[in-house]
Design an enzyme around this catalytic site. Structure first.
Site, PDB file in Angstrom:
ATOM      1  CG  HIS A 269      30.997 -35.601  -9.187  1.00 20.67           C
ATOM      2  ND1 HIS A 269      31.203 -34.881  -7.906  1.00 20.67           N
ATOM      3  CD2 HIS A 269      29.579 -35.101  -9.575  1.00 20.67           C
ATOM      4  CE1 HIS A 269      30.016 -34.176  -7.498  1.00 20.67           C
ATOM      5  NE2 HIS A 269      29.084 -34.337  -8.516  1.00 20.67           N
TER       6      HIS A 269
ATOM      7  CG  HIS B  15      29.385 -28.186  -4.127  1.00 18.75           C
ATOM      8  ND1 HIS B  15      29.071 -27.232  -4.853  1.00 18.75           N
ATOM      9  CD2 HIS B  15      28.704 -29.459  -4.990  1.00 18.75           C
ATOM     10  CE1 HIS B  15      28.015 -27.516  -5.722  1.00 18.75           C
ATOM     11  NE2 HIS B  15      28.087 -28.761  -5.754  1.00 18.75           N
TER      12      HIS B  15
END
Length: 428
Positions: A61, A111
């Site tokens: 990430h 997300h």
């Protein structure tokens, strides 16, 4: 007050199962091999804070550790590209006006995991994070967009996730006054256990007024300061970057909820407007080149500050005790890496430090808007290593580039053999 003793781990002397036990105990998303590699990079046993830092900053990430090789093959330059990948957002030319160009500032991210586990908060903080990226380029946010993918709407849990994600997007976007102007929504069984919540934001800026997400080469020589602005750091969202890089496991659902950040759109609206005002003042003073500005999302204080200095191979010295916090007895690793929402990081020439502090704390009165919210002077840009101190002790001491790039992967792969066929057509 709890006294935290400095912990170090000699991973090189441990068996794999011993390392895995330590990592699991401290919720650090590293493998045994990666833990040993960190010790090799440092040339000594890492501290708990350092292991936590690498577990977050070394995640897919945060650093694209395995996908960067492939992303690097995509085209990123063109006559209309004002600013390509590498900063908080990209800028595409909209129109030329005189000697300057106006550009659309655009950023998109996902997300997914947070929205699957805690749909409302996961989607809301997605919007909260994406608008910060636009503001940090010096632009005003004008709109958001959301391409969404959900599971079968005939299944109760999929329908609930869909409803709460939509509520989270509107529940955050409306209070900050930013319209959602587009997007799409598809449903398929393949998304039953992992929805895709893509968030996108756009703004407008002049090329000559872009604020960069890194400090210039001379920042250390000029003794630049580091300022943290916004909500006080707490333990919310701890490990969110690592969580976003892992495969979801139903057995860990309750534990994973703690990795989802907590939104506060009303504080964000105040931060947006006050930051727009500060950017205006810096423009008028002709000082945009004497600041760097970055969103504080995944990896929190650590991630924002280390990424601001690593581009030009600089370091920093940060006193974690000077960072304003929202709860007592927080471990230094949490102060460094928690993903508390509604925060920014400025780095600036010392001539501008008091202007920025007074702007948020006095003119816009942040401490009265939210409990213990403020702008705090926490450190300096330095040559050499990136250093975090707590109670006078160094709890992290490493090269910034090692933190951001030390766990890169170059995996071998075999291209798929695909046979293409012309579609059959029916005559007439």
């Amino acid at each position: 007050m709890t006294e935290f003793k400095k912990q170090t781990f000699e991973f090189s002397k441990m068996k794999d199962e011993e390392i895995e036990k330590v990592l699991k105990e401290h919720k650090i998303a590293l493998t045994a091999e990666e833990a040993r590699k960190i010790e090799d990079i440092l040339g000594r046993a890492p501290t708990l804070t350092e292991a936590t830092v690498w577990g977050i900053q070394g995640s897919e990430h945060s650093s694209y550790r395995s996908s960067l090789d492939h992303l690097g093959k995509l085209p990123v330059t063109a006559p209309g590209v004002i600013l390509g990948p590498g900063e908080d957002a990209g800028v595409i030319e909209l129109v030329k006006h005189g000697d300057d160009r106006y550009g659309v500032v655009i950023r998109q991210e996902s997300h997914n995991h947070p929205s699957q586990v805690v749909p409302y908060e996961g989607a809301a903080t997605g919007i909260g994070g994406i608008v910060r990226d636009i503001v940090c380029m010096g632009a005003k946010v004008i709109a958001t967009l959301d391409p969404l993918r959900f599971g079968n709407p005939e299944k109760d849990h999929c329908r609930l996730i869909t409803e709460e994600v939509v509520n989270g997007i509107s529940g955050y976007g409306n209070p900050i006054g930013v319209p959602n102007i587009g997007g799409d929504m598809y449903f398929d069984d393949s998304f039953n256990d992992n929805c895709l919540v893509n968030v996108c934001a756009v703004g407008i800026i002049k090329e000559s007024e872009i604020i960069h997400s890194y400090v210039p080469k001379e920042a250390a020589d000029e003794n630049w300061d580091i300022i943290i602005v916004g909500k006080p750091t707490d333990n919310s969202g701890m490990g969110g970057a690592s969580f976003a890089s892992l495969k979801l496991d139903e057995a860990d659902k309750e534990m994973n909820k703690g990795a989802v950040q907590e939104p506060n759109p009303f504080l964000k609206r105040h931060l947006l407007v006050s930051s727009y005002d500060l950017v205006r003042i810096l423009k008028e003073k002709g000082k945009l080149e004497k600041v760097a500005f970055k969103d504080m999302g995944a990896g929190g204080n650590m991630c924002a500050t280390v990424e601001l200095v690593k581009t030009n191979k600089l370091g920093a010295e940060i006193d974690l005790e000077k960072i304003h916090i929202g709860m007592k007895n927080i471990h230094p690793s949490v102060i460094a890496c928690s993903e508390t929402q509604e925060r920014f990081c400025w780095m600036c020439h010392p001539d501008l430090t008091q202007i920025i502090l007074d702007h948020y704390n006095k003119k816009w009165d942040l401490p009265k808007i939210a409990e213990n919210a403020r702008a705090s002077l926490v450190g300096k840009v330095k040559k050499g290593n990136y250093v975090l101190k707590h109670k006078g002790e160094k709890v992290c001491d490493a090269k910034a580039v090692d933190i951001t790039e030390g766990l890169r992967y170059h995996r071998k792969y075999t291209p798929r053999k695909i046979k293409f066929h012309e579609p059959k057509t029916t005559p007439g």
